[in-house]
Design a protein around this motif. Structure first.
Motif, PDB file in Angstrom:
ATOM      1  N   LYS A 387       0.821  -1.204  -0.054  1.00  0.00           N
ATOM      2  CA  LYS A 387      -0.035  -0.019  -0.025  1.00  0.00           C
ATOM      3  C   LYS A 387       0.811   1.309  -0.230  1.00  0.00           C
ATOM      4  O   LYS A 387       2.010   1.221   0.302  1.00  0.00           O
ATOM      5  N   LYS A 388       0.337   2.461  -0.404  1.00  0.00           N
ATOM      6  CA  LYS A 388       0.955   3.703  -0.275  1.00  0.00           C
ATOM      7  C   LYS A 388       0.700   4.283   1.358  1.00  0.00           C
ATOM      8  O   LYS A 388       0.027   4.990   1.509  1.00  0.00           O
ATOM      9  N   TYR A 389       1.588   3.224   2.074  1.00  0.00           N
ATOM     10  CA  TYR A 389       1.613   3.594   3.537  1.00  0.00           C
ATOM     11  C   TYR A 389       1.597   5.038   3.998  1.00  0.00           C
ATOM     12  O   TYR A 389       1.152   5.457   4.829  1.00  0.00           O
ATOM     13  N   THR A 390       2.416   5.921   3.206  1.00  0.00           N
ATOM     14  CA  THR A 390       2.870   7.285   3.791  1.00  0.00           C
ATOM     15  C   THR A 390       2.000   8.336   2.909  1.00  0.00           C
ATOM     16  O   THR A 390       2.504   9.539   3.132  1.00  0.00           O
ATOM     17  N   THR A 391       1.520   7.866   1.675  1.00  0.00           N
ATOM     18  CA  THR A 391       1.076   9.095   0.898  1.00  0.00           C
ATOM     19  C   THR A 391      -0.388   8.997   0.452  1.00  0.00           C
ATOM     20  O   THR A 391      -1.026   9.701  -0.179  1.00  0.00           O
ATOM     21  N   LYS A 392      -1.116   8.081   1.095  1.00  0.00           N
ATOM     22  CA  LYS A 392      -2.633   7.898   1.164  1.00  0.00           C
ATOM     23  C   LYS A 392      -3.398   7.575   2.131  1.00  0.00           C
ATOM     24  O   LYS A 392      -3.083   6.701   2.919  1.00  0.00           O
ATOM     25  N   TRP A 393      -4.147   8.600   2.372  1.00  0.00           N
ATOM     26  CA  TRP A 393      -5.048   8.699   3.741  1.00  0.00           C
ATOM     27  C   TRP A 393      -5.415   7.083   4.139  1.00  0.00           C
ATOM     28  O   TRP A 393      -5.143   6.638   5.315  1.00  0.00           O
ATOM     29  N   GLU A 394      -6.345   6.355   3.279  1.00  0.00           N
ATOM     30  CA  GLU A 394      -6.651   5.155   3.379  1.00  0.00           C
ATOM     31  C   GLU A 394      -5.755   4.100   3.863  1.00  0.00           C
ATOM     32  O   GLU A 394      -6.126   2.913   4.338  1.00  0.00           O
ATOM     33  N   ASP A 395      -4.576   4.298   3.264  1.00  0.00           N
ATOM     34  CA  ASP A 395      -3.428   3.308   3.275  1.00  0.00           C
ATOM     35  C   ASP A 395      -2.511   3.538   4.671  1.00  0.00           C
ATOM     36  O   ASP A 395      -1.631   2.640   5.020  1.00  0.00           O
ATOM     37  N   ILE A 396      -2.789   4.561   5.496  1.00  0.00           N
ATOM     38  CA  ILE A 396      -1.740   4.820   6.500  1.00  0.00           C
ATOM     39  C   ILE A 396      -2.228   3.909   7.648  1.00  0.00           C
ATOM     40  O   ILE A 396      -3.251   3.553   8.148  1.00  0.00           O
ATOM     41  N   PRO A 397      -1.123   3.318   8.097  1.00  0.00           N
ATOM     42  CA  PRO A 397      -1.215   2.076   9.086  1.00  0.00           C
ATOM     43  C   PRO A 397      -1.727   2.641  10.550  1.00  0.00           C
ATOM     44  O   PRO A 397      -1.795   3.646  10.749  1.00  0.00           O
ATOM     45  N   GLU A 398      -2.758   1.716  10.952  1.00  0.00           N
ATOM     46  CA  GLU A 398      -3.504   2.224  11.965  1.00  0.00           C
ATOM     47  C   GLU A 398      -2.690   1.396  13.197  1.00  0.00           C
ATOM     48  O   GLU A 398      -1.852   0.538  13.018  1.00  0.00           O
ATOM     49  N   CYS A 399      -2.567   1.865  14.277  1.00  0.00           N
ATOM     50  CA  CYS A 399      -1.831   1.558  15.490  1.00  0.00           C
ATOM     51  C   CYS A 399      -2.720   1.357  16.769  1.00  0.00           C
ATOM     52  O   CYS A 399      -3.527   2.362  17.150  1.00  0.00           O
ATOM     53  N   PHE A 400      -2.857   0.247  17.168  1.00  0.00           N
ATOM     54  CA  PHE A 400      -3.554  -0.250  18.185  1.00  0.00           C
ATOM     55  C   PHE A 400      -2.866  -0.426  19.377  1.00  0.00           C
ATOM     56  O   PHE A 400      -1.697  -1.079  19.614  1.00  0.00           O
ATOM     57  N   VAL A 401      -3.143   0.376  20.471  1.00  0.00           N
ATOM     58  CA  VAL A 401      -2.313   0.458  21.683  1.00  0.00           C
ATOM     59  C   VAL A 401      -2.832  -0.359  22.662  1.00  0.00           C
ATOM     60  O   VAL A 401      -3.913  -0.334  23.006  1.00  0.00           O
TER      61      VAL A 401
END
Length: 401
Positions: A387-401
């Motif tokens: 995915k375009k992890y850094t340049t596309k909103w939908e592809d930004i990785p989510e982080c579950f703490v």
DNA sequence: TCTGGGGTCCTAGGACCC
DNA sequence: TCTGGGGTCCTAGGACCC
């Protein structure tokens, strides 16, 4: 003369490292990134290198082997690599006054202000900062010029004791080391010149610097001679901090399969034109000339390749205007009894878009409508794209703490 | 079935002009 | 018409890089 200290900061296995930032599962496993169309290997992790995977090796020939050894395989994702590159460069820039971005994964830095005795500490700080903030490992070599910086970074990579950084001034007996380094490792000496040098008995860097200026000048042009003098410590090749304005912008792709249908070629060409124009506009440029080409599948022994240059009346970056002039030429280039594997366009004679030349006699253009959508047989294969992890909103990785 | 894409620079040689 | 040399500009091709 004040001697210079030049460094090269080089991202290790860059495309693989970018993928690993977002896919840690591949860390420790042999990993490769493939060229467009998943054609051949263009980046390898250390584990992949250790298993004998070569740069540029066709993927289909190694697929089975890679399955057996549980490789991680990725299609190239240039959106991701380009953005990661920007981030790496901006961290490096915080540490130095003068930086030349040399390629997507390398930059030259001017570190003349750093004392020789402090150099290694200084380099380690940069290396750790990039690793910590961006997650990309880098190697750094420093020397009196670019060629020696490159050679020094090569030495750093050969020997893990250096921990990724190496200073020319910390090396002992450098000139003797030259006899242990293959002449082909030198920046600026490629396959052909290496072969030519080997044929006269020159195999090592040491032998190369002892070759006569006359022979080098005659057989390797002024560029080869410059390389020799840099190896001897002269500073011939300055750092260029303001990005050079581009002279050409190309956009070309191999198709996912052979294509013998003009409408497919036309559609591909139209997309590549838009592609190239986007790059031109990003740099606030316009083109006065374009060269289009179509060519056959050279791996099937098809050598046909046709090209045609078109000069525009005035520099432009308008898709429809260009298409109107390119389309008839493309039509003429296309031969019905052939099949094609690749096409593209190279824009040249680029000028800044604010410098408009007034044209006295503007002939009216017959506009040509853009090609209609086809089944896109020409589109490239990207089976393993991330995915375009850094340049596309939908592809930004989510982080579950 | 399947083999990348995008650049730069230098040189030799031809076209053209005087 | 023939003959010669020198200069400039352009382009294709070949080398290199990543």
């Amino acid at each position: 003369m004040i001697s210079k200290k030049i460094g090269i900061v080089d991202c290790n296995n860059f495309y693989v490292s970018c993928e690993r930032v977002f896919n840690p599962v591949s860390t420790g496993r042999p990993t490769v990134v493939l060229s467009n169309n998943d054609g051949c290997v263009i980046a390898r992790s250390q584990e992949a290198k250790d298993l004998g995977i070569k740069m540029g090796e066709p993927f289909f020939q190694k697929k089975e082997f890679m399955d057996e050894h549980r490789f991680c395989v990725y299609s190239s994702n240039y959106n991701l690599y380009g953005d990661m590159s920007d981030r790496v460069m901006s961290v490096i820039r915080e540490h130095v006054s003068s930086l030349e971005i040399y390629s997507i994964d390398e930059s030259f830095i001017d570190v003349s202000h750093v004392e020789e005795k402090d150099m290694m500490d200084f380099l380690h700080i940069i290396r750790e900062d990039v690793k910590k903030r961006i997650g990309i490992p880098v190697s750094i070599g420093v020397g009196p010029n670019k060629t020696l910086a490159k050679l020094t970074s090569h030495i750093a990579k050969q020997n893990s004791n250096y921990k990724g950084v190496c200073s020319f001034w910390d090396l002992e007996e450098v000139r003797n080391m030259y006899y242990g380094i293959d002449v082909g490792e030198v920046w600026g000496i490629g396959r052909k010149w290496k072969k030519k040098l080997n044929s006269i008995g020159v195999d090592s860097v040491g032998q190369f610097v002892n070759s006569t200026d006359g022979w080098i000048r005659k057989n390797m042009s002024i560029l080869g001679l410059r390389t020799k003098y840099e190896l001897l410590g002269h500073y011939c090749n300055p750092i260029v901090t303001t990005p050079k304005t581009k002279k050409n912008v190309a956009s070309a792709r191999s198709f996912g399969q052979d294509v013998d249908d003009f409408s497919q070629i036309a559609e591909a060409m139209y997309v590549y034109i838009q592609n190239g124009l986007r790059k031109i506009k990003d740099d606030s440029l316009e083109a006065k000339k374009a060269t289009i080409f179509v060519s056959g599948n050279k791996h099937k022994g098809q050598t046909h390749s046709y090209y045609k240059s078109v000069s525009f009346q005035k520099a432009t970056c308008d898709t429809e205007e260009i298409w109107a002039q390119v389309y008839p030429e493309l039509r003429k280039l296309f031969k019905k009894d052939k099949s094609y594997k690749k096409c593209g366009i190279v824009f040249s004679e680029l000028t800044p878009s604010n410098q408009h030349q007034i044209t006295l006699f503007q002939s009216s253009l017959q506009m040509v409508s853009p090609p209609s959508n086809t089944e896109k047989k020409w589109e490239m294969k990207q089976e393993f794209i991330t995915k375009k992890y850094t340049t596309k909103w939908e592809d930004i990785p989510e982080c579950f703490v």
